[in-house]
Design a protein around this motif. Structure first.
Motif, PDB file in Angstrom:
ATOM      1  N   ALA A   1       4.880  -0.029   7.081  1.00 48.12           N
ATOM      2  CA  ALA A   1       5.695   0.352   8.239  1.00 48.12           C
ATOM      3  C   ALA A   1       6.312  -0.908   8.835  1.00 48.12           C
ATOM      4  CB  ALA A   1       4.837   1.061   9.280  1.00 48.12           C
ATOM      5  N   PHE A   2       7.515  -0.764   9.401  1.00 45.97           N
ATOM      6  CA  PHE A   2       8.120  -1.905  10.089  1.00 45.97           C
ATOM      7  C   PHE A   2       9.035  -1.435  11.209  1.00 45.97           C
ATOM      8  CE2 PHE A   2      11.066  -1.005   6.578  1.00 45.97           C
ATOM      9  CZ  PHE A   2      12.321  -1.116   7.156  1.00 45.97           C
ATOM     10  N   LEU A   3       9.230  -2.316  12.180  1.00 47.99           N
ATOM     11  CA  LEU A   3      10.125  -2.040  13.299  1.00 47.99           C
ATOM     12  C   LEU A   3      11.414  -2.828  13.116  1.00 47.99           C
ATOM     13  CD1 LEU A   3       7.739  -2.180  16.425  1.00 47.99           C
ATOM     14  CD2 LEU A   3       8.524  -0.163  15.170  1.00 47.99           C
ATOM     15  N   ARG A   4      12.520  -2.197  13.491  1.00 51.33           N
ATOM     16  CA  ARG A   4      13.825  -2.855  13.455  1.00 51.33           C
ATOM     17  C   ARG A   4      14.496  -2.702  14.811  1.00 51.33           C
ATOM     18  NH1 ARG A   4      18.362  -0.302   9.623  1.00 51.33           N
ATOM     19  NH2 ARG A   4      18.430   1.185  11.359  1.00 51.33           N
ATOM     20  N   LEU A   5      14.993  -3.812  15.346  1.00 47.33           N
ATOM     21  CA  LEU A   5      15.756  -3.806  16.595  1.00 47.33           C
ATOM     22  C   LEU A   5      17.181  -4.250  16.301  1.00 47.33           C
ATOM     23  CD1 LEU A   5      13.345  -5.553  19.131  1.00 47.33           C
ATOM     24  CD2 LEU A   5      14.470  -3.372  19.567  1.00 47.33           C
ATOM     25  N   ASN A   6      18.155  -3.626  16.958  1.00 40.82           N
ATOM     26  CA  ASN A   6      19.517  -4.132  16.839  1.00 40.82           C
ATOM     27  C   ASN A   6      19.673  -5.384  17.700  1.00 40.82           C
ATOM     28  OD1 ASN A   6      19.399  -2.773  19.315  1.00 40.82           O
ATOM     29  ND2 ASN A   6      21.543  -2.161  19.239  1.00 40.82           N
ATOM     30  N   ARG A   7      20.792  -6.078  17.560  1.00 36.91           N
ATOM     31  CA  ARG A   7      20.985  -7.371  18.230  1.00 36.91           C
ATOM     32  C   ARG A   7      20.846  -7.251  19.745  1.00 36.91           C
ATOM     33  NH1 ARG A   7      23.375 -12.674  16.910  1.00 36.91           N
ATOM     34  NH2 ARG A   7      23.159 -13.817  18.862  1.00 36.91           N
TER      35      ARG A   7
END
Length: 728
Positions: A291-297
């Protein structure tokens, strides 16, 4: 009749004041030596605790006869049951330790040196607990984040920006990555801005079965380089490192999984957009699902993905968006349950940080906690009993108490009814916990407790410190709240001299930090600065503090109110606080000052400039003076980019307001500050000179953001004390 009662009340107040004054005179005054050299008010604690797998013991690191030892403690009795590691016998002065899954081996570190705030490197050994034999890793070369595999056979670590592993049986070393290079490529550890703002240094994790290692790769080739000069040699040395200032390029990040059996590395699909953050990786209960988290800029969209570790294919599980920002700190409690079908997480999507239960596909089962208060930490999960343990602000934003609730959201119960602040370390099986409890008046008490809340044993009560405190004229923190200009109630505290005389007029020094999500006004035992404030109170100052809008513990709307315009509302609130104090009968309104460090230095600078009619003096230590000079992750979270929101960066920069400076201003900075660069103070000084403003300044050669080490701490607080005595 009313007037006469007031007169009687004033007479009683004066009498009480005189009585307290006479008592205080018989006690010792808090001195700088007490605070900074003797450590008179430093409490003892219980540290280095590891819960052991059988649920009957925990381990704790102590110092005996000048050497480190790790002892085994019986949970049922609280008594010592043996020594697990003995630094003297091993011949290693270790500073940290950890066990592998079956507790047959320990990993110890010595000669550890800090790199930045959370990163370090040291010499590591693996110790066989049965035989006492030790095995040195990498022939004594310094490495970072050495971590034992779940199957007990290997250790993974980072050296020179590359990821390695060592087979313990054969001592054979495998270099997993080969492209690591200073200021270009980093494998398995975080770049500067991730470490500072996403609170991570190690960036790799073993799979649950020990057959794979997931890691984050940072390509910082295009990140602009910052140069600090290090003084002390005939020719000062340049120290260059990658630091992305607001609006500039970040590292290109990617997630990879190394398979030990095949020796192959698989890249994980994180989408086509590259201007993103990948701040967290987690293994689910399935050893092949990452699992991983992604944030936009702009950090206003947070996505959770599940990925096939063998193929790299990923699937979006859930997404959260905001008109302001989605705070990673409030979404950082992801935990996969042993049923392999569900997970729990935290979010402030309903306005307060609460706990949510989801199916593995992301669909919501239920919101477990709710209310106009915040869950500040999830600390335990008893899956068999279906109970969840957490800390929250439900009793008061000024306190942290420990609760239990059913996974069905029912049966919530407080386990720590005592007022104050509790920090909890709970055993993995949720049968016991260690409670670190303090108040503003009482040093930390450490107790071992059953999950029901029943106390098993007091591990440290700091009784010796309590007895010592009786001999000092200490002032109490008086907590209060007051309404600011728009009617919002703000929390604060006052510290009056122990020999307080209500008929005197006192100078007031306000202490501020004030940054998003921070909190200074808390019913907890204080640290170094609190006791410096006690010293100032002994010198005849009233010390005050107010948590302005934008600070933490009071929900999303209160915290996010400063979004896109840092400095504006916060400074209004500090000025209103000063006006509130100025109306008090014992305050000299012409002698109100303010001081702060880092964000607090930014605040104190702005407050004196904009509020020059209420503040006489300000001290700013290591201040941000323009958010254009601070890093991408922190600054853009609250201000967007300078390209999108130039006014948000410039309207409330102290550099913009130098023409308004009146009164006394002391500016202090360390030249080796890798966080808030000395450049901030240099540019503010230039602006002040251009505006023909007189001020005082001081720099600490090669000192980092904390301005500590050597004689620096003693020196800076002595300097600030003398300045306040002269100018306030």
């Amino acid at each position: 009749m009313i007037k006469s009662w007031k007169a009687i009340g004033l007479g009683l107040l004066c009498a009480v004041g005189l009585s307290l004054a006479s008592q205080a005179q018989a006690l010792k005054k808090v001195t700088a030596e007490d605070v900074f050299k003797l450590g008179t008010f430093s409490p003892k604690t219980v540290s280095g605790i590891n819960w052991m797998k059988d649920g009957q013991y925990y381990s704790s690191q102590l110092v005996r006869n000048g050497a480190p030892v790790v002892v085994k403690m019986n949970l049922a009795t609280g008594e010592e049951a043996g020594v697990l590691l003995d630094g003297r016998a091993l011949g290693v002065d270790f500073s940290s330790y950890s066990f592998n899954a079956d507790e047959s081996k320990a990993l110890i570190a010595t000669d550890v040196e800090s790199i930045y705030r959370r990163s370090s490197k040291g010499i590591f050994y693996v110790v066989d607990l049965a035989t006492g034999q030790k095995q040195q890793l990498m022939n004594g070369e310094k490495i970072s984040y050495a971590t034992l595999s779940p199957d007990n056979h290997k250790v993974a670590f980072v050296q020179s920006n590359n990821l390695f592993l060592v087979d313990l049986a054969s001592n054979q070393q495998t270099q997993i990555t080969t492209d690591g290079e200073w200021n270009k490529i980093i494998n398995g550890s975080a770049d500067w801005v991730y470490e500072e703002e996403f609170s991570m240094a190690q960036a790799f994790k073993w799979s649950p079965d020990g057959k794979k290692i997931a890691f984050i790769r940072f390509d910082e080739s295009e990140v602009p380089e910052f140069n600090m000069q290090l003084w002390g040699a005939l020719y000062p040395k340049d120290y260059k490192f990658k630091y992305p200032k607001a609006g500039e390029k970040n590292s290109l990040v990617s997630i990879h999984v190394y398979d030990l059996a095949s020796g192959k590395t698989q890249k994980i699909d994180a989408g086509s957009e590259t201007d993103i953050y990948l701040p967290r990786i987690y293994w689910t209960r399935d050893a092949n699902t990452l699992a991983f988290l992604r944030l936009n800029r702009l950090q206003n969209k947070l996505d959770l993905f599940h990925a096939d570790a063998s193929t790299g294919a990923s699937k979006l599980i859930l997404s959260e968006t905001s008109k302001t920002y989605v705070d990673l700190d409030y979404n950082d409690d992801l935990q996969y349950l042993s049923d392999g079908k569900t997970f729990i997480r935290t979010s402030e999507q309903d306005g307060y940080k609460h706990i949510y239960h989801h199916n593995l596909d992301g669909s919501l089962i239920r919101q477990i906690t709710s209310g106009d208060w915040e869950v500040t930490a999830m600390v335990g999960l008893d899956e068999k009993a279906k109970k969840l343990y957490f800390l929250s602000t439900e009793a008061s934003p000024l306190e942290r108490n420990f609760y239990v609730i059913g996974l069905d959201g029912k049966g919530k119960k407080a386990l720590t009814p005592a007022k104050g602040t509790h920090t909890i370390n709970m055993s993995p099986d949720s049968k016991f916990y260690i409670d670190y409890h303090s108040t503003a008046d009482t040093p930390v008490k450490v107790t071992l407790n059953e999950a029901s809340g029943k106390e098993v044993k007091v591990l440290e009560d700091n009784q010796a410190l309590k007895e010592k405190l009786k001999g000092y004229a200490l002032a109490k923190k008086e907590f209060f709240s007051f309404p600011t200009v728009d009617g919002t109630a703000l929390n604060g505290y006052l510290v009056k001299p122990a020999d307080f005389d209500p008929n005197k007029k006192y100078p007031v020094l306000m202490y501020v930090y004030g940054g998003p999500g921070s909190q200074n006004v808390l019913n907890a035992w204080g640290g170094l600065r609190d006791f410096w404030h006690q010293q100032l109170a002994a010198e005849g100052f009233v010390v005050a503090c107010i948590d302005n809008r934008g600070t933490g513990g009071r929900g999303r709307d209160f915290k996010h109110s400063t979004y896109a315009n840092l400095g504006k509302l916060e400074v209004i609130d500090q000025i209103e606080g000063a006006k509130h104090f100025a109306k008090m009968p014992f305050v000299d309104p012409s002698r109100i000052g303010i001081w702060g460090w880092s964000y607090g230095g930014y605040m104190s600078s702005l407050s004196l400039m904009i509020g020059h009619d209420v503040f006489k003096t300000a001290i700013a230590v290591a201040p941000v003076t323009t958010w254009r000079y601070y890093d991408t992750v922190y600054t853009e979270r609250y201000l967007q980019t300078p390209q999108l929101n130039a006014a948000g960066y410039d309207d409330n920069s102290p550099i913009t307001h130098v023409n308004k400076l009146k009164g006394n201003f002391l500016l202090i900075h360390g030249t080796g500050d890798d966080n808030v660069h000395f450049q901030n103070s240099v540019d503010l000084v230039n602006a002040l000179i251009t505006a023909d403003k007189q001020f005082d300044s001081f720099y600490y050669p090669n000192k980092a953001h904390s301005i500590s080490g050597g004689n620096a701490t003693w020196h800076i607080y002595t300097q600030m004390t003398n300045y306040l005595k002269e100018k306030l």
